[in-house]
Design a protein around this motif. Sequence first.
Motif, PDB file in Angstrom:
ATOM      1  N   GLY A 204      -9.345  -3.593  -1.250  1.00 42.85           N
ATOM      2  CA  GLY A 204      -9.871  -4.882  -0.816  1.00 42.85           C
ATOM      3  C   GLY A 204      -8.731  -5.840  -0.517  1.00 42.85           C
ATOM      4  N   ASN A 205      -8.709  -6.970  -1.220  1.00 42.54           N
ATOM      5  CA  ASN A 205      -7.666  -7.972  -1.008  1.00 42.54           C
ATOM      6  C   ASN A 205      -6.455  -7.737  -1.906  1.00 42.54           C
ATOM      7  OD1 ASN A 205      -6.903 -10.406   0.437  1.00 42.54           O
ATOM      8  ND2 ASN A 205      -6.998 -11.449  -1.550  1.00 42.54           N
ATOM      9  N   GLU A 206      -6.485  -6.684  -2.714  1.00 47.21           N
ATOM     10  CA  GLU A 206      -5.376  -6.388  -3.620  1.00 47.21           C
ATOM     11  C   GLU A 206      -4.459  -5.332  -3.009  1.00 47.21           C
ATOM     12  OE1 GLU A 206      -6.690  -6.279  -8.065  1.00 47.21           O
ATOM     13  OE2 GLU A 206      -8.365  -5.504  -6.877  1.00 47.21           O
ATOM     14  N   ILE A 207      -3.168  -5.520  -3.199  1.00 52.00           N
ATOM     15  CA  ILE A 207      -2.197  -4.487  -2.846  1.00 52.00           C
ATOM     16  C   ILE A 207      -1.327  -4.279  -4.079  1.00 52.00           C
ATOM     17  CG2 ILE A 207      -0.646  -6.184  -1.770  1.00 52.00           C
ATOM     18  CD1 ILE A 207       0.122  -3.921   0.229  1.00 52.00           C
ATOM     19  N   ILE A 208      -1.294  -3.038  -4.568  1.00 48.04           N
ATOM     20  CA  ILE A 208      -0.688  -2.727  -5.861  1.00 48.04           C
ATOM     21  C   ILE A 208       0.436  -1.722  -5.672  1.00 48.04           C
ATOM     22  CG2 ILE A 208      -1.128  -1.882  -8.206  1.00 48.04           C
ATOM     23  CD1 ILE A 208      -4.155  -2.450  -7.617  1.00 48.04           C
ATOM     24  N   THR A 209       1.573  -2.002  -6.291  1.00 41.01           N
ATOM     25  CA  THR A 209       2.709  -1.084  -6.224  1.00 41.01           C
ATOM     26  C   THR A 209       3.567  -1.287  -7.458  1.00 41.01           C
ATOM     27  OG1 THR A 209       4.503  -0.291  -4.784  1.00 41.01           O
ATOM     28  CG2 THR A 209       4.223  -2.668  -4.950  1.00 41.01           C
ATOM     29  N   LYS A 210       4.337  -0.297  -7.791  1.00 41.53           N
ATOM     30  CA  LYS A 210       5.159  -0.361  -8.997  1.00 41.53           C
ATOM     31  C   LYS A 210       6.159  -1.514  -8.937  1.00 41.53           C
ATOM     32  CE  LYS A 210       8.361   2.393 -11.822  1.00 41.53           C
ATOM     33  NZ  LYS A 210       7.728   2.052 -13.106  1.00 41.53           N
ATOM     34  N   ALA A 211       6.316  -2.217 -10.050  1.00 42.95           N
ATOM     35  CA  ALA A 211       7.294  -3.306 -10.131  1.00 42.95           C
ATOM     36  C   ALA A 211       8.704  -2.738 -10.043  1.00 42.95           C
ATOM     37  CB  ALA A 211       7.110  -4.077 -11.437  1.00 42.95           C
ATOM     38  N   LEU A 212       9.614  -3.496  -9.457  1.00 42.69           N
ATOM     39  CA  LEU A 212      10.976  -3.028  -9.256  1.00 42.69           C
ATOM     40  C   LEU A 212      11.683  -2.778 -10.594  1.00 42.69           C
ATOM     41  CD1 LEU A 212      12.175  -5.354  -6.355  1.00 42.69           C
ATOM     42  CD2 LEU A 212      11.379  -2.989  -6.198  1.00 42.69           C
ATOM     43  N   ASP A 213      12.290  -1.617 -10.712  1.00 40.53           N
ATOM     44  CA  ASP A 213      13.221  -1.311 -11.789  1.00 40.53           C
ATOM     45  C   ASP A 213      14.208  -0.297 -11.233  1.00 40.53           C
ATOM     46  OD1 ASP A 213      12.149   1.309 -12.010  1.00 40.53           O
ATOM     47  OD2 ASP A 213      10.738   0.697 -13.555  1.00 40.53           O
ATOM     48  N   GLU A 214      15.123   0.189 -12.048  1.00 40.63           N
ATOM     49  CA  GLU A 214      16.177   1.053 -11.507  1.00 40.63           C
ATOM     50  C   GLU A 214      15.736   2.493 -11.288  1.00 40.63           C
ATOM     51  OE1 GLU A 214      18.486   2.300 -15.684  1.00 40.63           O
ATOM     52  OE2 GLU A 214      19.451   0.968 -14.233  1.00 40.63           O
TER      53      GLU A 214
ATOM     54  N   GLN B  27       4.968   6.234  -9.313  1.00 42.85           N
ATOM     55  CA  GLN B  27       6.242   5.695  -8.839  1.00 42.85           C
ATOM     56  C   GLN B  27       6.353   5.765  -7.324  1.00 42.85           C
ATOM     57  OE1 GLN B  27       9.422   7.543 -11.140  1.00 42.85           O
ATOM     58  NE2 GLN B  27       8.995   6.201 -12.870  1.00 42.85           N
ATOM     59  N   GLU B  28       6.987   6.816  -6.791  1.00 40.35           N
ATOM     60  CA  GLU B  28       7.212   6.933  -5.348  1.00 40.35           C
ATOM     61  C   GLU B  28       7.165   8.396  -4.955  1.00 40.35           C
ATOM     62  OE1 GLU B  28      11.202   5.716  -4.235  1.00 40.35           O
ATOM     63  OE2 GLU B  28      12.031   6.575  -6.050  1.00 40.35           O
ATOM     64  N   THR B  29       7.159   8.648  -3.648  1.00 38.68           N
ATOM     65  CA  THR B  29       7.229  10.029  -3.181  1.00 38.68           C
ATOM     66  C   THR B  29       8.692  10.407  -2.995  1.00 38.68           C
ATOM     67  OG1 THR B  29       7.153   9.516  -0.816  1.00 38.68           O
ATOM     68  CG2 THR B  29       5.026   9.720  -1.968  1.00 38.68           C
TER      69      THR B  29
ATOM     70  N   ARG C 148       1.341 -11.105   1.552  1.00 36.78           N
ATOM     71  CA  ARG C 148       1.203 -12.453   0.967  1.00 36.78           C
ATOM     72  C   ARG C 148       0.890 -13.473   2.058  1.00 36.78           C
ATOM     73  NH1 ARG C 148       5.883 -10.519  -1.955  1.00 36.78           N
ATOM     74  NH2 ARG C 148       5.323 -10.050  -4.132  1.00 36.78           N
ATOM     75  N   ASP C 149       1.523 -13.314   3.216  1.00 32.97           N
ATOM     76  CA  ASP C 149       1.234 -14.206   4.342  1.00 32.97           C
ATOM     77  C   ASP C 149      -0.244 -14.157   4.720  1.00 32.97           C
ATOM     78  OD1 ASP C 149       3.903 -14.887   4.465  1.00 32.97           O
ATOM     79  OD2 ASP C 149       4.345 -13.677   6.250  1.00 32.97           O
ATOM     80  N   ARG C 150      -0.876 -13.014   4.539  1.00 28.50           N
ATOM     81  CA  ARG C 150      -2.294 -12.848   4.865  1.00 28.50           C
ATOM     82  C   ARG C 150      -3.204 -13.312   3.735  1.00 28.50           C
ATOM     83  NH1 ARG C 150      -3.609  -8.765   8.690  1.00 28.50           N
ATOM     84  NH2 ARG C 150      -5.304  -8.034   7.360  1.00 28.50           N
ATOM     85  N   GLY C 151      -2.606 -13.808   2.646  1.00 31.63           N
ATOM     86  CA  GLY C 151      -3.396 -14.268   1.507  1.00 31.63           C
ATOM     87  C   GLY C 151      -3.813 -13.168   0.563  1.00 31.63           C
ATOM     88  N   MET C 152      -3.190 -12.002   0.673  1.00 27.89           N
ATOM     89  CA  MET C 152      -3.556 -10.903  -0.210  1.00 27.89           C
ATOM     90  C   MET C 152      -2.988 -11.113  -1.613  1.00 27.89           C
ATOM     91  SD  MET C 152      -3.230  -7.505   2.209  1.00 27.89           S
ATOM     92  CE  MET C 152      -4.056  -6.483   0.966  1.00 27.89           C
ATOM     93  N   ASP C 153      -3.620 -10.502  -2.577  1.00 25.67           N
ATOM     94  CA  ASP C 153      -3.189 -10.534  -3.979  1.00 25.67           C
ATOM     95  C   ASP C 153      -2.210  -9.383  -4.188  1.00 25.67           C
ATOM     96  OD1 ASP C 153      -2.890 -10.635  -6.715  1.00 25.67           O
ATOM     97  OD2 ASP C 153      -4.927  -9.947  -7.176  1.00 25.67           O
ATOM     98  N   VAL C 154      -0.919  -9.683  -4.123  1.00 29.55           N
ATOM     99  CA  VAL C 154       0.120  -8.664  -4.269  1.00 29.55           C
ATOM    100  C   VAL C 154       0.459  -8.496  -5.746  1.00 29.55           C
ATOM    101  CG1 VAL C 154       2.496  -8.033  -3.719  1.00 29.55           C
ATOM    102  CG2 VAL C 154       1.063  -9.125  -1.986  1.00 29.55           C
ATOM    103  N   GLN C 155       0.291  -7.279  -6.249  1.00 26.25           N
ATOM    104  CA  GLN C 155       0.539  -6.981  -7.655  1.00 26.25           C
ATOM    105  C   GLN C 155       1.644  -5.944  -7.771  1.00 26.25           C
ATOM    106  OE1 GLN C 155      -3.170  -5.911  -9.626  1.00 26.25           O
ATOM    107  NE2 GLN C 155      -4.323  -7.334  -8.329  1.00 26.25           N
ATOM    108  N   GLU C 156       2.785  -6.362  -8.286  1.00 24.82           N
ATOM    109  CA  GLU C 156       3.891  -5.446  -8.569  1.00 24.82           C
ATOM    110  C   GLU C 156       3.856  -5.189 -10.068  1.00 24.82           C
ATOM    111  OE1 GLU C 156       7.608  -6.080  -6.144  1.00 24.82           O
ATOM    112  OE2 GLU C 156       6.687  -8.048  -5.887  1.00 24.82           O
TER     113      GLU C 156
END
Length: 331
Positions: A220-230, A208-210, A246-254
């Motif tokens: 690499g080209n992926e950036i991964i973070t938890k999808a938004l929820d409450e 989750q988060e700190t 995303r502007d840099r063309g990275m694969d953003v995965q929430e």
Amino acid sequence: MAAFGTVFMPEMAISNFDGEKWTDSQIVPSDSLTFHPGAHVLHYASTCFEGLKAFRHEDGSIKLFRMDKNVARFAQSSDLLSLPSLDEAATTQMIKDIVAKFADQVPEPPGSMYIRPTHVGTEAAIGKAAAPSLTSVQYVLLSPVGDYFTAGAGTLRLLLDETGMRCAPHNGMIKSGGNYASALRPIMQAREEVKADQVLFCPNGDVQETGAANFLLIDGNEIITKALDESFLHGVTRDSILTLARDRGMDVQERELTVTELLERAAKPGCEAALSGTAAVLAPVGTLIHNGKEYKVGDGNEGPTTKALRKAMNDIQWGLAEDKHNWLVSL
């Protein structure tokens, strides 16, 4: 240099809700806030806040970064805590007014003016453990700050905690003081026991988060973070960094990220991890600590993508790059 957030401007903007309406904003001395000892906030933690910054550009103008997102989250936090509803336009004007008054005190880059809007319940009613405060006060403090990063600061060490939680899941998206307080004891224990800088809360293996920042894994080209929820805070910096990625063309995965996947990816050459937040923008993570074992993230040093994303955001904030997303607001 004084510690981040310990120097304040001598005046602040303030407005009170009397149970029916908000008073007009005033600018008063920063030490003029008074509460009845029975104030709701002092007993039942009816408080929320925001953190945003103002930046000085080369032409001398002052720009506020993504103030609309912060004010919207401030209003949302107030509503979710059952505090009196904010007038977002009035709060926005309060912020502009106090920053304008101290515009000449906004530091040159790499410094900035940190802005702390705060909303607290003031009704003197200690019998209201299960009822909201009908009166409240909102105020806006200013704190000039320098560069968050100092030479040789290095990377952060995070303890992965699969048993605890930062806060109650239904309160995670509220920027409330109580959420930070609930995370403090495990953070202090982690610092004492394993020399960790922060705890990355991963209840039942869900990353989750700190205690005070969102977590991003960069592979690499992926950036991964938890999808938004409450269950966790919807960081404005997090949103900004993902947009720039995303502007840099990275694969953003929430999406869901498990501790198992995190540790597997972290060991790969070139993998990076970072914490996002208003103060640091992106703070590099070099070591993960799990079940008594330490794992380096990549080679343990700050990676090029973390550095590039932080620079891209700083350049927009300081007017050194095009503001494609209209994030900057003039006074």
